[in-house]
Scaffold this motif. Sequence first.
Motif, PDB file in Angstrom:
ATOM      1  N   SER A 132      16.280  -2.007  -6.501  1.00 47.26           N
ATOM      2  CA  SER A 132      16.232  -3.152  -7.412  1.00 47.26           C
ATOM      3  C   SER A 132      15.074  -4.048  -7.031  1.00 47.26           C
ATOM      4  O   SER A 132      14.597  -4.021  -5.886  1.00 47.26           O
ATOM      5  CB  SER A 132      17.530  -3.951  -7.328  1.00 47.26           C
ATOM      6  OG  SER A 132      18.638  -3.151  -7.659  1.00 47.26           O
ATOM      7  N   MET A 133      14.612  -4.821  -7.999  1.00 45.62           N
ATOM      8  CA  MET A 133      13.571  -5.799  -7.689  1.00 45.62           C
ATOM      9  C   MET A 133      13.525  -6.865  -8.782  1.00 45.62           C
ATOM     10  O   MET A 133      14.080  -6.662  -9.883  1.00 45.62           O
ATOM     11  CB  MET A 133      12.190  -5.146  -7.569  1.00 45.62           C
ATOM     12  CG  MET A 133      11.530  -4.777  -8.870  1.00 45.62           C
ATOM     13  SD  MET A 133       9.755  -4.463  -8.710  1.00 45.62           S
ATOM     14  CE  MET A 133       9.135  -6.084  -8.274  1.00 45.62           C
ATOM     15  N   THR A 134      12.873  -7.955  -8.462  1.00 43.72           N
ATOM     16  CA  THR A 134      12.676  -9.037  -9.419  1.00 43.72           C
ATOM     17  C   THR A 134      11.196  -9.261  -9.627  1.00 43.72           C
ATOM     18  O   THR A 134      10.439  -9.414  -8.659  1.00 43.72           O
ATOM     19  CB  THR A 134      13.324 -10.339  -8.925  1.00 43.72           C
ATOM     20  OG1 THR A 134      14.730 -10.135  -8.772  1.00 43.72           O
ATOM     21  CG2 THR A 134      13.091 -11.464  -9.922  1.00 43.72           C
ATOM     22  N   LEU A 135      10.786  -9.253 -10.883  1.00 40.89           N
ATOM     23  CA  LEU A 135       9.421  -9.603 -11.251  1.00 40.89           C
ATOM     24  C   LEU A 135       9.400 -11.096 -11.561  1.00 40.89           C
ATOM     25  O   LEU A 135      10.192 -11.580 -12.373  1.00 40.89           O
ATOM     26  CB  LEU A 135       8.958  -8.817 -12.479  1.00 40.89           C
ATOM     27  CG  LEU A 135       8.528  -7.361 -12.298  1.00 40.89           C
ATOM     28  CD1 LEU A 135       9.715  -6.502 -11.891  1.00 40.89           C
ATOM     29  CD2 LEU A 135       7.910  -6.838 -13.582  1.00 40.89           C
ATOM     30  N   GLN A 136       8.481 -11.775 -10.900  1.00 39.81           N
ATOM     31  CA  GLN A 136       8.426 -13.224 -11.057  1.00 39.81           C
ATOM     32  C   GLN A 136       7.410 -13.618 -12.131  1.00 39.81           C
ATOM     33  O   GLN A 136       6.365 -12.988 -12.286  1.00 39.81           O
ATOM     34  CB  GLN A 136       8.040 -13.889  -9.732  1.00 39.81           C
ATOM     35  CG  GLN A 136       8.979 -13.594  -8.584  1.00 39.81           C
ATOM     36  CD  GLN A 136      10.352 -14.228  -8.751  1.00 39.81           C
ATOM     37  OE1 GLN A 136      10.543 -15.131  -9.565  1.00 39.81           O
ATOM     38  NE2 GLN A 136      11.331 -13.733  -7.982  1.00 39.81           N
ATOM     39  N   CYS A 137       7.752 -14.674 -12.860  1.00 40.07           N
ATOM     40  CA  CYS A 137       6.849 -15.226 -13.875  1.00 40.07           C
ATOM     41  C   CYS A 137       7.029 -16.739 -13.887  1.00 40.07           C
ATOM     42  O   CYS A 137       8.159 -17.236 -13.982  1.00 40.07           O
ATOM     43  CB  CYS A 137       7.161 -14.658 -15.249  1.00 40.07           C
ATOM     44  SG  CYS A 137       6.182 -15.418 -16.574  1.00 40.07           S
ATOM     45  N   THR A 138       5.919 -17.458 -13.802  1.00 35.12           N
ATOM     46  CA  THR A 138       5.965 -18.905 -13.892  1.00 35.12           C
ATOM     47  C   THR A 138       4.803 -19.399 -14.736  1.00 35.12           C
ATOM     48  O   THR A 138       3.729 -18.817 -14.722  1.00 35.12           O
ATOM     49  CB  THR A 138       5.949 -19.548 -12.486  1.00 35.12           C
ATOM     50  OG1 THR A 138       6.166 -20.947 -12.597  1.00 35.12           O
ATOM     51  CG2 THR A 138       4.637 -19.280 -11.782  1.00 35.12           C
ATOM     52  N   GLN A 139       5.058 -20.464 -15.501  1.00 33.02           N
ATOM     53  CA  GLN A 139       3.989 -21.040 -16.327  1.00 33.02           C
ATOM     54  C   GLN A 139       3.955 -22.555 -16.123  1.00 33.02           C
ATOM     55  O   GLN A 139       4.981 -23.186 -15.903  1.00 33.02           O
ATOM     56  CB  GLN A 139       4.175 -20.669 -17.810  1.00 33.02           C
ATOM     57  CG  GLN A 139       5.523 -20.954 -18.418  1.00 33.02           C
ATOM     58  CD  GLN A 139       5.678 -22.300 -19.072  1.00 33.02           C
ATOM     59  OE1 GLN A 139       4.694 -23.036 -19.267  1.00 33.02           O
ATOM     60  NE2 GLN A 139       6.898 -22.647 -19.455  1.00 33.02           N
ATOM     61  N   ASP A 140       2.736 -23.100 -16.205  1.00 35.95           N
ATOM     62  CA  ASP A 140       2.566 -24.529 -15.950  1.00 35.95           C
ATOM     63  C   ASP A 140       2.114 -25.282 -17.194  1.00 35.95           C
ATOM     64  O   ASP A 140       1.496 -26.344 -17.099  1.00 35.95           O
ATOM     65  CB  ASP A 140       1.565 -24.737 -14.806  1.00 35.95           C
ATOM     66  CG  ASP A 140       0.171 -24.212 -15.133  1.00 35.95           C
ATOM     67  OD1 ASP A 140      -0.727 -24.359 -14.281  1.00 35.95           O
ATOM     68  OD2 ASP A 140      -0.022 -23.643 -16.238  1.00 35.95           O
ATOM     69  N   MET A 141       2.421 -24.724 -18.375  1.00 37.89           N
ATOM     70  CA  MET A 141       1.988 -25.340 -19.635  1.00 37.89           C
ATOM     71  C   MET A 141       3.127 -26.058 -20.341  1.00 37.89           C
ATOM     72  O   MET A 141       2.971 -26.521 -21.482  1.00 37.89           O
ATOM     73  CB  MET A 141       1.400 -24.259 -20.541  1.00 37.89           C
ATOM     74  CG  MET A 141       0.152 -23.623 -19.963  1.00 37.89           C
ATOM     75  SD  MET A 141      -0.485 -22.250 -20.931  1.00 37.89           S
ATOM     76  CE  MET A 141       0.642 -20.956 -20.433  1.00 37.89           C
ATOM     77  N   ASN A 142       4.287 -26.117 -19.697  1.00 37.34           N
ATOM     78  CA  ASN A 142       5.464 -26.770 -20.265  1.00 37.34           C
ATOM     79  C   ASN A 142       5.891 -26.118 -21.589  1.00 37.34           C
ATOM     80  O   ASN A 142       6.364 -26.809 -22.499  1.00 37.34           O
ATOM     81  CB  ASN A 142       5.228 -28.271 -20.462  1.00 37.34           C
ATOM     82  CG  ASN A 142       6.537 -29.049 -20.552  1.00 37.34           C
ATOM     83  OD1 ASN A 142       7.523 -28.694 -19.910  1.00 37.34           O
ATOM     84  ND2 ASN A 142       6.541 -30.105 -21.341  1.00 37.34           N
TER      85      ASN A 142
END
Lengths: 115, 113
Positions: free
Chosen positions: A18-28
């Motif tokens: 198993s694994m988690t792919l991370q995603c983050t955005q800084d545009m609100n």
Amino acid sequence: NAGVTQTPKFRILKIGQSMTLQCTQDMNHNYMYWYRQDPGMGLKLIYYSVGAGITDKGEVPNGYNVSRSTTEDFPLRLELAAPSQTSVYFCASARGTTTDNSPLHFGNGTRLTVT
Amino acid sequence: QQPVQSPQAVILREGEDAVINCSSSKALYSVHWYRQKHGEAPVFLMILLKGGEQKGHEKISASFNEKKQQSSLYLTASQLSYSGTYFCGSVGAGGTSYGKLTFGQGTILTVHP
């Protein structure tokens, strides 16, 4: 301007891991999406979110899970990885909906190989 | 249902023109166009709305005929930087497809010096 950031860039998994792919955005942006891209097949929607705490299935959700606890983050979880999940995964965000004519902003992708 | 793009691939020399077509079997609200360079993320080019309007990005323009449920992307006087895979995305106009963005399979464009 970081935009949409995905980690990791590459990953090799063994079948059943198993694994988690991370995603983050800084545009609100309220709207976030996970796509997978297979050669010659275009982009297929896995899951999407219209805001923190709200997620829904796309075209190909089987074998995946998501959560959206904050506006910024939208991780994709793979449980019991299978060779069919070998693909390039893209996270995207948008300020509004498609009917608001908001374009998608994509991250640089995660290339996943399951062997 | 996935829109169909044609051609699947096209090879040009710098300065030549090309047209990429995108056809859908469902009524469309709008059409998106994106370009993806090898190993990179897709990048937004333009959105076409109902009304047959044309839009432009550099020397790239597009049209949308909602009656025919088709959009075309026009690349004029192509440059090496135009190389990549072009995707159209169709947004459904009604029923269960309303607001859903579905991508075509992509058209690979290669521009040679």
